[in-house]
Design a protein around this motif. Structure first.
Motif, PDB file in Angstrom:
ATOM      1  N   VAL A  46       0.839  -1.201   0.000  1.00  0.00           N
ATOM      2  CA  VAL A  46       0.000   0.000   0.000  1.00  0.00           C
ATOM      3  C   VAL A  46       0.876   1.254   0.000  1.00  0.00           C
ATOM      4  N   GLY A  47       1.932   1.255   0.792  1.00  0.00           N
ATOM      5  CA  GLY A  47       2.847   2.396   0.842  1.00  0.00           C
ATOM      6  C   GLY A  47       3.538   2.634  -0.488  1.00  0.00           C
ATOM      7  N   GLU A  48       3.974   1.551  -1.138  1.00  0.00           N
ATOM      8  CA  GLU A  48       4.623   1.695  -2.439  1.00  0.00           C
ATOM      9  C   GLU A  48       3.658   2.224  -3.484  1.00  0.00           C
ATOM     10  N   ALA A  49       2.408   1.763  -3.454  1.00  0.00           N
ATOM     11  CA  ALA A  49       1.401   2.254  -4.397  1.00  0.00           C
ATOM     12  C   ALA A  49       1.136   3.745  -4.164  1.00  0.00           C
ATOM     13  N   ALA A  50       1.051   4.153  -2.908  1.00  0.00           N
ATOM     14  CA  ALA A  50       0.826   5.566  -2.586  1.00  0.00           C
ATOM     15  C   ALA A  50       2.009   6.416  -3.051  1.00  0.00           C
ATOM     16  N   TYR A  51       3.207   5.899  -2.877  1.00  0.00           N
ATOM     17  CA  TYR A  51       4.407   6.621  -3.314  1.00  0.00           C
ATOM     18  C   TYR A  51       4.405   6.790  -4.834  1.00  0.00           C
ATOM     19  N   ARG A  52       4.042   5.730  -5.564  1.00  0.00           N
ATOM     20  CA  ARG A  52       3.969   5.838  -7.027  1.00  0.00           C
ATOM     21  C   ARG A  52       2.930   6.873  -7.448  1.00  0.00           C
ATOM     22  N   ARG A  53       1.770   6.898  -6.762  1.00  0.00           N
ATOM     23  CA  ARG A  53       0.742   7.907  -7.074  1.00  0.00           C
ATOM     24  C   ARG A  53       1.278   9.304  -6.794  1.00  0.00           C
ATOM     25  N   CYS A  54       2.034   9.457  -5.732  1.00  0.00           N
ATOM     26  CA  CYS A  54       2.610  10.758  -5.383  1.00  0.00           C
ATOM     27  C   CYS A  54       3.611  11.197  -6.448  1.00  0.00           C
ATOM     28  N   LEU A  55       4.395  10.262  -6.959  1.00  0.00           N
ATOM     29  CA  LEU A  55       5.349  10.606  -8.018  1.00  0.00           C
ATOM     30  C   LEU A  55       4.626  11.022  -9.288  1.00  0.00           C
ATOM     31  N   ASP A  56       3.486  10.390  -9.577  1.00  0.00           N
ATOM     32  CA  ASP A  56       2.697  10.729 -10.765  1.00  0.00           C
ATOM     33  C   ASP A  56       2.008  12.079 -10.620  1.00  0.00           C
ATOM     34  N   ASN A  57       1.635  12.442  -9.395  1.00  0.00           N
ATOM     35  CA  ASN A  57       0.951  13.713  -9.140  1.00  0.00           C
ATOM     36  C   ASN A  57       1.482  14.269  -7.817  1.00  0.00           C
ATOM     37  N   PRO A  58       2.581  15.026  -7.866  1.00  0.00           N
ATOM     38  CA  PRO A  58       3.226  15.479  -6.626  1.00  0.00           C
ATOM     39  C   PRO A  58       2.538  16.653  -5.917  1.00  0.00           C
ATOM     40  N   LYS A  59       1.306  16.992  -6.278  1.00  0.00           N
ATOM     41  CA  LYS A  59       0.579  18.083  -5.632  1.00  0.00           C
ATOM     42  C   LYS A  59       0.392  17.770  -4.151  1.00  0.00           C
ATOM     43  N   THR A  60       0.679  18.737  -3.314  1.00  0.00           N
ATOM     44  CA  THR A  60       0.460  18.578  -1.884  1.00  0.00           C
ATOM     45  C   THR A  60      -0.550  19.619  -1.412  1.00  0.00           C
ATOM     46  N   TYR A  61      -1.119  19.383  -0.245  1.00  0.00           N
ATOM     47  CA  TYR A  61      -2.137  20.268   0.307  1.00  0.00           C
ATOM     48  C   TYR A  61      -1.768  20.640   1.736  1.00  0.00           C
ATOM     49  N   SER A  62      -2.074  21.865   2.102  1.00  0.00           N
ATOM     50  CA  SER A  62      -1.860  22.296   3.484  1.00  0.00           C
ATOM     51  C   SER A  62      -2.977  21.740   4.355  1.00  0.00           C
ATOM     52  N   HIS A  63      -2.772  21.809   5.651  1.00  0.00           N
ATOM     53  CA  HIS A  63      -3.791  21.356   6.597  1.00  0.00           C
ATOM     54  C   HIS A  63      -5.091  22.131   6.389  1.00  0.00           C
ATOM     55  N   ALA A  64      -4.988  23.435   6.207  1.00  0.00           N
ATOM     56  CA  ALA A  64      -6.168  24.281   6.004  1.00  0.00           C
ATOM     57  C   ALA A  64      -6.908  23.885   4.724  1.00  0.00           C
ATOM     58  N   GLU A  65      -6.155  23.570   3.658  1.00  0.00           N
ATOM     59  CA  GLU A  65      -6.796  23.164   2.398  1.00  0.00           C
ATOM     60  C   GLU A  65      -7.560  21.849   2.562  1.00  0.00           C
ATOM     61  N   VAL A  66      -6.985  20.931   3.284  1.00  0.00           N
ATOM     62  CA  VAL A  66      -7.654  19.647   3.507  1.00  0.00           C
ATOM     63  C   VAL A  66      -8.925  19.853   4.318  1.00  0.00           C
ATOM     64  N   LEU A  67      -8.859  20.662   5.353  1.00  0.00           N
ATOM     65  CA  LEU A  67     -10.065  20.943   6.151  1.00  0.00           C
ATOM     66  C   LEU A  67     -11.143  21.581   5.286  1.00  0.00           C
ATOM     67  N   LYS A  68     -10.748  22.492   4.415  1.00  0.00           N
ATOM     68  CA  LYS A  68     -11.714  23.152   3.532  1.00  0.00           C
ATOM     69  C   LYS A  68     -12.307  22.146   2.545  1.00  0.00           C
ATOM     70  N   MET A  69     -11.483  21.273   2.012  1.00  0.00           N
ATOM     71  CA  MET A  69     -11.958  20.274   1.053  1.00  0.00           C
ATOM     72  C   MET A  69     -13.010  19.358   1.665  1.00  0.00           C
ATOM     73  N   PHE A  70     -12.876  19.069   2.946  1.00  0.00           N
ATOM     74  CA  PHE A  70     -13.797  18.148   3.596  1.00  0.00           C
ATOM     75  C   PHE A  70     -14.838  18.864   4.458  1.00  0.00           C
ATOM     76  N   GLY A  71     -14.949  20.181   4.274  1.00  0.00           N
ATOM     77  CA  GLY A  71     -15.998  20.937   4.941  1.00  0.00           C
ATOM     78  C   GLY A  71     -15.873  21.027   6.437  1.00  0.00           C
ATOM     79  N   ASP A  72     -14.664  21.019   6.951  1.00  0.00           N
ATOM     80  CA  ASP A  72     -14.451  21.084   8.407  1.00  0.00           C
ATOM     81  C   ASP A  72     -13.620  22.306   8.739  1.00  0.00           C
ATOM     82  N   GLU A  73     -14.025  23.434   8.223  1.00  0.00           N
ATOM     83  CA  GLU A  73     -13.274  24.662   8.475  1.00  0.00           C
ATOM     84  C   GLU A  73     -13.465  25.102   9.912  1.00  0.00           C
ATOM     85  N   GLU A  74     -12.400  25.537  10.514  1.00  0.00           N
ATOM     86  CA  GLU A  74     -12.492  26.011  11.908  1.00  0.00           C
ATOM     87  C   GLU A  74     -12.217  27.477  11.968  1.00  0.00           C
TER      88      GLU A  74
END
Length: 74
Positions: A46-74
């Motif tokens: 599972v870790g190797e598959a996640a790493y390969r996906r990360c290499l294919d799409n290296p976009k990262t998100y901040s903590h605030a962006e993740v909270l906003k994406m999932f509707g849990d803004e504080e």
């Protein structure tokens, strides 16, 4: 389900000592060891598959962006 395995004399001694040390039967010791190995191999896959996906799409998100994406803004 039951099954049997062949062990050398040295392997059997080691297995019996390990089971005694852990306070479990030999069957339980083998069962625990088998499932620990399966879990470890699964986690690696599972870790190797996640790493390969990360290499294919290296976009990262901040903590605030993740909270906003999932509707849990504080």
């Amino acid at each position: 389900m039951a099954f049997s395995i062949r062990l050398t004399e040295d392997e059997e001694i080691l297995a019996r000592r390990y089971a005694a040390l852990m306070g479990v039967s030999m069957g339980e010791a083998f069962k625990q060891a088998l499932f620990e190995k399966i879990e470890d191999e699964y986690d690696i896959a599972v870790g190797e598959a996640a790493y390969r996906r990360c290499l294919d799409n290296p976009k990262t998100y901040s903590h605030a962006e993740v909270l906003k994406m999932f509707g849990d803004e504080e």
